[in-house]
Motif scaffolding. Structure first.
Motif, PDB file in Angstrom:
ATOM      1  N   LEU A  39      39.158  48.985  45.277  1.00 24.58           N
ATOM      2  CA  LEU A  39      38.634  48.166  43.888  1.00 24.58           C
ATOM      3  C   LEU A  39      39.428  48.431  43.006  1.00 24.58           C
ATOM      4  O   LEU A  39      39.597  47.223  42.166  1.00 24.58           O
ATOM      5  N   ASP A  40      39.865  49.732  42.425  1.00 26.19           N
ATOM      6  CA  ASP A  40      40.661  49.577  41.106  1.00 26.19           C
ATOM      7  C   ASP A  40      42.280  48.773  41.629  1.00 26.19           C
ATOM      8  O   ASP A  40      42.646  48.273  40.704  1.00 26.19           O
ATOM      9  N   TRP A  41      42.636  48.905  42.636  1.00 27.65           N
ATOM     10  CA  TRP A  41      44.039  48.308  42.974  1.00 27.65           C
ATOM     11  C   TRP A  41      43.523  46.614  42.795  1.00 27.65           C
ATOM     12  O   TRP A  41      44.634  45.906  42.270  1.00 27.65           O
ATOM     13  N   ILE A  42      42.296  46.165  43.411  1.00 25.54           N
ATOM     14  CA  ILE A  42      42.136  44.834  43.300  1.00 25.54           C
ATOM     15  C   ILE A  42      42.152  44.270  41.750  1.00 25.54           C
ATOM     16  O   ILE A  42      42.502  43.176  41.405  1.00 25.54           O
ATOM     17  N   GLU A  43      41.218  45.331  41.052  1.00 26.13           N
ATOM     18  CA  GLU A  43      41.160  44.893  39.538  1.00 26.13           C
ATOM     19  C   GLU A  43      42.430  44.916  38.895  1.00 26.13           C
ATOM     20  O   GLU A  43      42.640  43.932  37.854  1.00 26.13           O
ATOM     21  N   GLN A  44      43.435  45.724  39.309  1.00 20.92           N
ATOM     22  CA  GLN A  44      44.845  45.622  38.663  1.00 20.92           C
ATOM     23  C   GLN A  44      45.522  44.508  38.840  1.00 20.92           C
ATOM     24  O   GLN A  44      46.040  43.735  38.114  1.00 20.92           O
ATOM     25  N   SER A  77      30.830  40.575  41.675  1.00 18.09           N
ATOM     26  CA  SER A  77      31.175  39.636  40.656  1.00 18.09           C
ATOM     27  C   SER A  77      32.683  39.425  40.549  1.00 18.09           C
ATOM     28  O   SER A  77      32.903  38.104  40.140  1.00 18.09           O
ATOM     29  N   LEU A  78      33.477  40.006  41.032  1.00 16.09           N
ATOM     30  CA  LEU A  78      34.767  39.694  41.176  1.00 16.09           C
ATOM     31  C   LEU A  78      35.184  38.685  42.162  1.00 16.09           C
ATOM     32  O   LEU A  78      36.356  38.002  42.051  1.00 16.09           O
ATOM     33  N   ARG A  79      34.360  38.329  43.278  1.00 12.20           N
ATOM     34  CA  ARG A  79      34.562  37.284  44.145  1.00 12.20           C
ATOM     35  C   ARG A  79      34.604  35.919  43.465  1.00 12.20           C
ATOM     36  O   ARG A  79      35.655  35.193  43.885  1.00 12.20           O
ATOM     37  N   ASP A  80      34.227  35.907  42.447  1.00  8.60           N
ATOM     38  CA  ASP A  80      34.451  34.465  41.811  1.00  8.60           C
ATOM     39  C   ASP A  80      35.774  34.404  40.711  1.00  8.60           C
ATOM     40  O   ASP A  80      36.147  33.332  40.521  1.00  8.60           O
ATOM     41  N   GLN A  81      36.426  35.395  40.704  1.00 10.71           N
ATOM     42  CA  GLN A  81      37.899  35.605  40.146  1.00 10.71           C
ATOM     43  C   GLN A  81      38.996  35.468  40.921  1.00 10.71           C
ATOM     44  O   GLN A  81      40.229  35.347  40.521  1.00 10.71           O
ATOM     45  N   MET A  82      38.930  35.349  42.267  1.00  6.56           N
ATOM     46  CA  MET A  82      40.002  35.322  43.352  1.00  6.56           C
ATOM     47  C   MET A  82      39.678  34.477  44.376  1.00  6.56           C
ATOM     48  O   MET A  82      38.710  33.636  44.648  1.00  6.56           O
TER      49      MET A  82
END
Length: 303
Positions: A39-44, A77-82
């Motif tokens: 998750l941290d990798w995805i966020e970065q 919620s990250l799904r909407d950003q990718m």
């Protein structure tokens, strides 16, 4: 057609937007990260503007999509950003698929639909932004593929479609039946075939931006001990020194300078490698520098 004017993203008619640098997830399970670390990798990556993530049902022996979905479930919620990209059409002999007795292609409508639905469950999402046919299938029927794509779109499961490793003629044949967003092909300074076999010319003519796998030639640009690898490595390093840019950034910039505006994939779990790829969107090579690398790639002058 794609809007190729913005350096950070490519936007297609129909609403699909992909980041100029795409995060390739092929080896994610080899990075040996825990779900929070994934998750941290995805966020970065997202923070750097890398919003597109490339998958295939077969990656990691049919396991990478589930690993990515497990991480995404920690922060839905990250799904909407990718944008999530996946591929189907290859059947591997694998413990995860005991019914498969021979590695083969399957682009039947039933397999395309079943594979897409399985990817959705693994990724823990209700739709794919882009689904690609992974390889040309000698038994593929263009009308059947188009029909499967249209059904997935009508059901809201996949929003856009494309192919991977298709020739210009194969791409155009399917594209006449249903609009395709991209053709994901191999290209690097050690694999320049798409520049000369009409693949990129045909896509540029249609306003379609290709996606690029193995832009660093599977690491051969860094450590290949063959003559071509050494020759190309020296040419890239010379340009990198002149521009005072990282070696990897120069390679990505060289690819992205093609007029079809390719979207290269990263394949590394090192976030610094992703950062070097992103940096390539901020500069370009001179024409002479670009051709210095091409000359090394081909081993002879252009004329």
């Amino acid at each position: 057609m794609a809007d190729l004017s913005c350096p950070a993203v490519v936007t297609y008619a129909g609403g699909l937007t992909l980041s100029r640098i795409v995060a390739g997830m092929w080896r994610m399970n080899e990075w040996h990260l825990t779900p929070p670390q994934r998750l941290d990798w995805i966020e970065q990556a997202l923070a750097m503007g890398v919003t597109s993530f490339d998958h295939a049902d077969i990656y990691g022996g049919y396991g990478v999509e589930a690993s990515f979905g497990e991480a995404l479930a920690l922060q839905p919620s990250l799904r909407d950003q990718m944008q999530i990209v996946s591929k189907c059409g290859i059947k591997l002999v694998s413990a995860a698929r005991p019914a498969h007795t021979i590695q083969h292609y399957d682009t039947s409508a039933s397999h395309i639909i079943a594979s897409a639905e399985h990817s959705l469950r693994q990724l823990r999402t209700d739709h794919l932004d882009l689904l690609l046919i992974h390889r040309p299938d000698p038994l593929m029927h263009f009308d059947d593929i188009a029909g499967a794509f249209e059904r997935l779109r009508q059901d809201g499961k996949v929003r856009h479609f494309g192919v991977s490793n298709f020739s210009r003629h194969q791409f155009e044949s399917l594209n006449r039946r249903i609009a395709l967003a991209t053709n994901q092909v191999e290209c690097s300074p050690l694999h320049v075939a798409p520049i000369f076999d009409e693949t990129f010319d045909g896509l540029q003519d249609l306003g379609v931006a290709p996606m690029i796998w193995s832009p660093l030639a599977g690491g051969r640009l860094f450590n290949g001990d063959d003559a071509a690898g050494a020759r190309v490595r020296a040419a890239i390093q010379q340009v990198a020194d002149e521009l005072q840019r990282p070696f990897g950034s120069v390679v990505f910039a060289w690819i992205m300078q093609l007029p079809s505006r390719p979207l290269p994939l990263t394949g590394s779990g090192r976030i610094e490698a992703v950062r070097e790829a992103v940096a390539a969107t901020q500069f370009s090579l001179s024409r002479s520098q670009w051709f210095e690398i091409l000359r090394a790639a081909r081993g002879h002058e252009v004329a």
